[in-house]
Design a protein around this motif. Structure first.
Motif, PDB file in Angstrom:
ATOM      1  N   LEU A 142       0.838  -1.201   0.000  1.00 15.94           N
ATOM      2  CA  LEU A 142       0.000   0.000   0.000  1.00 15.94           C
ATOM      3  C   LEU A 142       0.876   1.255   0.000  1.00 15.94           C
ATOM      4  CD1 LEU A 142      -2.691  -1.159   2.586  1.00 15.94           C
ATOM      5  CD2 LEU A 142      -3.040  -0.826   0.116  1.00 15.94           C
ATOM      6  N   GLU A 143       1.935   1.236   0.797  1.00 17.27           N
ATOM      7  CA  GLU A 143       2.854   2.377   0.835  1.00 17.27           C
ATOM      8  C   GLU A 143       3.549   2.544  -0.517  1.00 17.27           C
ATOM      9  OE1 GLU A 143       4.997   5.694   2.093  1.00 17.27           O
ATOM     10  OE2 GLU A 143       3.178   4.793   2.893  1.00 17.27           O
ATOM     11  N   ALA A 144       3.930   1.442  -1.149  1.00 16.01           N
ATOM     12  CA  ALA A 144       4.581   1.525  -2.465  1.00 16.01           C
ATOM     13  C   ALA A 144       3.636   2.152  -3.493  1.00 16.01           C
ATOM     14  CB  ALA A 144       5.029   0.143  -2.926  1.00 16.01           C
ATOM     15  N   LEU A 145       2.360   1.742  -3.494  1.00 19.36           N
ATOM     16  CA  LEU A 145       1.374   2.350  -4.407  1.00 19.36           C
ATOM     17  C   LEU A 145       1.224   3.839  -4.102  1.00 19.36           C
ATOM     18  CD1 LEU A 145      -1.699  -0.070  -4.707  1.00 19.36           C
ATOM     19  CD2 LEU A 145      -0.251   0.754  -6.571  1.00 19.36           C
ATOM     20  N   ALA A 146       1.108   4.167  -2.822  1.00 12.21           N
ATOM     21  CA  ALA A 146       0.930   5.567  -2.419  1.00 12.21           C
ATOM     22  C   ALA A 146       2.108   6.412  -2.885  1.00 12.21           C
ATOM     23  CB  ALA A 146       0.761   5.665  -0.905  1.00 12.21           C
ATOM     24  N   GLN A 147       3.304   5.913  -2.701  1.00 13.73           N
ATOM     25  CA  GLN A 147       4.501   6.660  -3.100  1.00 13.73           C
ATOM     26  C   GLN A 147       4.580   6.803  -4.621  1.00 13.73           C
ATOM     27  OE1 GLN A 147       6.811   8.277  -1.363  1.00 13.73           O
ATOM     28  NE2 GLN A 147       5.929   7.744   0.602  1.00 13.73           N
ATOM     29  N   LYS A 148       4.328   5.711  -5.323  1.00  9.51           N
ATOM     30  CA  LYS A 148       4.458   5.719  -6.782  1.00  9.51           C
ATOM     31  C   LYS A 148       3.485   6.684  -7.448  1.00  9.51           C
ATOM     32  CE  LYS A 148       4.420   2.771 -10.849  1.00  9.51           C
ATOM     33  NZ  LYS A 148       4.305   1.400 -11.360  1.00  9.51           N
ATOM     34  N   HIS A 149       2.263   6.757  -6.905  1.00  9.05           N
ATOM     35  CA  HIS A 149       1.202   7.520  -7.577  1.00  9.05           C
ATOM     36  C   HIS A 149       0.763   8.783  -6.842  1.00  9.05           C
ATOM     37  CE1 HIS A 149       0.729   4.518 -10.680  1.00  9.05           C
ATOM     38  NE2 HIS A 149       0.684   3.582  -9.754  1.00  9.05           N
ATOM     39  N   ARG A 150       1.481   9.160  -5.794  1.00  6.11           N
ATOM     40  CA  ARG A 150       1.093  10.343  -5.006  1.00  6.11           C
ATOM     41  C   ARG A 150       0.981  11.579  -5.893  1.00  6.11           C
ATOM     42  NH1 ARG A 150       4.120  10.060  -0.207  1.00  6.11           N
ATOM     43  NH2 ARG A 150       2.221   9.276   0.741  1.00  6.11           N
ATOM     44  N   THR A 151       1.969  11.827  -6.733  1.00 11.98           N
ATOM     45  CA  THR A 151       1.949  13.045  -7.555  1.00 11.98           C
ATOM     46  C   THR A 151       0.910  12.965  -8.671  1.00 11.98           C
ATOM     47  OG1 THR A 151       3.752  12.235  -8.940  1.00 11.98           O
ATOM     48  CG2 THR A 151       4.354  13.625  -7.062  1.00 11.98           C
ATOM     49  N   ASP A 152       0.414  11.751  -8.954  1.00 11.99           N
ATOM     50  CA  ASP A 152      -0.644  11.582  -9.958  1.00 11.99           C
ATOM     51  C   ASP A 152      -2.030  11.799  -9.357  1.00 11.99           C
ATOM     52  OD1 ASP A 152       1.333  10.815 -11.817  1.00 11.99           O
ATOM     53  OD2 ASP A 152       1.189   8.728 -11.153  1.00 11.99           O
ATOM     54  N   GLY A 153      -2.114  11.840  -8.017  1.00  8.33           N
ATOM     55  CA  GLY A 153      -3.399  12.087  -7.368  1.00  8.33           C
ATOM     56  C   GLY A 153      -3.970  10.916  -6.591  1.00  8.33           C
ATOM     57  N   LEU A 154      -3.165   9.885  -6.280  1.00  6.29           N
ATOM     58  CA  LEU A 154      -3.654   8.771  -5.464  1.00  6.29           C
ATOM     59  C   LEU A 154      -3.440   9.076  -3.992  1.00  6.29           C
ATOM     60  CD1 LEU A 154      -4.743   5.837  -5.175  1.00  6.29           C
ATOM     61  CD2 LEU A 154      -2.342   5.109  -5.152  1.00  6.29           C
ATOM     62  N   VAL A 155      -4.461   8.801  -3.193  1.00  7.91           N
ATOM     63  CA  VAL A 155      -4.357   8.883  -1.738  1.00  7.91           C
ATOM     64  C   VAL A 155      -4.831   7.550  -1.174  1.00  7.91           C
ATOM     65  CG1 VAL A 155      -5.152  10.039   0.367  1.00  7.91           C
ATOM     66  CG2 VAL A 155      -4.764  11.369  -1.725  1.00  7.91           C
ATOM     67  N   VAL A 156      -3.966   6.902  -0.417  1.00 10.02           N
ATOM     68  CA  VAL A 156      -4.344   5.689   0.313  1.00 10.02           C
ATOM     69  C   VAL A 156      -4.778   6.131   1.700  1.00 10.02           C
ATOM     70  CG1 VAL A 156      -3.523   3.496   1.266  1.00 10.02           C
ATOM     71  CG2 VAL A 156      -2.722   4.253  -0.991  1.00 10.02           C
ATOM     72  N   LEU A 157      -5.910   5.603   2.161  1.00 12.49           N
ATOM     73  CA  LEU A 157      -6.406   5.901   3.503  1.00 12.49           C
ATOM     74  C   LEU A 157      -6.582   4.590   4.258  1.00 12.49           C
ATOM     75  CD1 LEU A 157      -9.197   8.545   2.760  1.00 12.49           C
ATOM     76  CD2 LEU A 157      -6.889   8.976   3.626  1.00 12.49           C
ATOM     77  N   GLY A 158      -5.895   4.450   5.379  1.00 15.11           N
ATOM     78  CA  GLY A 158      -6.037   3.272   6.222  1.00 15.11           C
ATOM     79  C   GLY A 158      -6.989   3.552   7.369  1.00 15.11           C
ATOM     80  N   PHE A 159      -7.894   2.612   7.603  1.00 24.82           N
ATOM     81  CA  PHE A 159      -8.832   2.705   8.719  1.00 24.82           C
ATOM     82  C   PHE A 159      -8.633   1.468   9.592  1.00 24.82           C
ATOM     83  CE2 PHE A 159     -10.868   5.565   5.783  1.00 24.82           C
ATOM     84  CZ  PHE A 159     -11.603   6.446   6.557  1.00 24.82           C
ATOM     85  N   PRO A 160      -7.894   1.583  10.685  1.00 26.02           N
ATOM     86  CA  PRO A 160      -7.712   0.432  11.566  1.00 26.02           C
ATOM     87  C   PRO A 160      -9.052  -0.078  12.083  1.00 26.02           C
ATOM     88  CG  PRO A 160      -6.227   2.217  12.168  1.00 26.02           C
ATOM     89  CD  PRO A 160      -7.187   2.768  11.165  1.00 26.02           C
ATOM     90  N   CYS A 161      -9.132  -1.401  12.212  1.00 24.74           N
ATOM     91  CA  CYS A 161     -10.375  -2.035  12.657  1.00 24.74           C
ATOM     92  C   CYS A 161     -10.022  -3.225  13.536  1.00 24.74           C
ATOM     93  CB  CYS A 161     -11.183  -2.481  11.436  1.00 24.74           C
ATOM     94  SG  CYS A 161     -12.703  -3.345  11.864  1.00 24.74           S
ATOM     95  N   ASN A 162     -10.737  -3.382  14.637  1.00 22.10           N
ATOM     96  CA  ASN A 162     -10.478  -4.474  15.577  1.00 22.10           C
ATOM     97  C   ASN A 162     -11.605  -5.506  15.569  1.00 22.10           C
ATOM     98  OD1 ASN A 162      -8.716  -5.606  17.538  1.00 22.10           O
ATOM     99  ND2 ASN A 162     -10.074  -4.922  19.175  1.00 22.10           N
TER     100      ASN A 162
END
Length: 166
Positions: free
Chosen positions: A45-65
């Motif tokens: 997920l971090e690799a995708l976020a880094q690769k595409h950040r300047t293209d407009g991708l935002v990864v959002l993590g929502f922790p869940c128990n």
């Protein structure tokens, strides 16, 4: 149904985190957990976020128990784990419920827009992923077993779509 961009979940520190700030961006929204067999997906997920950040991708993590109590920590513990173990730079928001009457409105919206197998709205496990277009439309839902690397083509296609006119 309201637009996803109308929703305001909570940041890890409890402050409002308006999704409206991401209008015109592509979102990959994931329910996460620190003690799950799928936890190594944080790296992808971090690799995708880094690769595409300047293209407009935002990864959002929502922790869940909600699944096997695999996210027992508080916000500080979760942030420390994500940072130290996977060098996560994308936003990891407040811990939420994704199923049931207390489900966070973000996940209620996502599961209504893109039900799972056989029309089920329930999320089955940690690391279920939702790809959201620049216009706030939920494009796809991916199973926990789908690795982030497998989303590359779908993410690229969503990023290639023009931003909606304001």
């Amino acid at each position: 149904m309201n637009s996803l961009h109308d929703l305001i979940p909570r940041a890890a520190d409890g402050a409002p985190y308006p999704l409206a700030q991401h209008r015109g961006q592509v979102l990959l929204i994931v329910n996460t957990a620190s003690k799950c067999g799928f936890t190594p997906q944080y790296a992808g997920l971090e690799a995708l976020a880094q690769k595409h950040r300047t293209d407009g991708l935002v990864v959002l993590g929502f922790p869940c128990n909600q699944f096997g109590a695999q996210e027992p920590g508080d916000a500080a513990e979760i942030a420390r784990f994500c940072s130290l173990t996977y060098d996560v730079s994308f936003p990891v928001l407040a811990k939420v419920a994704v199923n049931g009457p207390a489900a966070d409105p973000v996940f209620a919206h996502l599961t209504q827009a893109k039900p799972g197998l056989l029309g089920s709205r329930a999320i089955k496990w940690n690391f279920t992923k939702f790809l959201v277009g620049r216009d706030g439309r939920v494009i796809a839902r991916y199973a926990p077993s789908t690795k982030p690397e497998a989303l590359e083509a779908a993410v690229a296609a969503a990023l290639a779509e023009p931003a909606p006119a304001s």
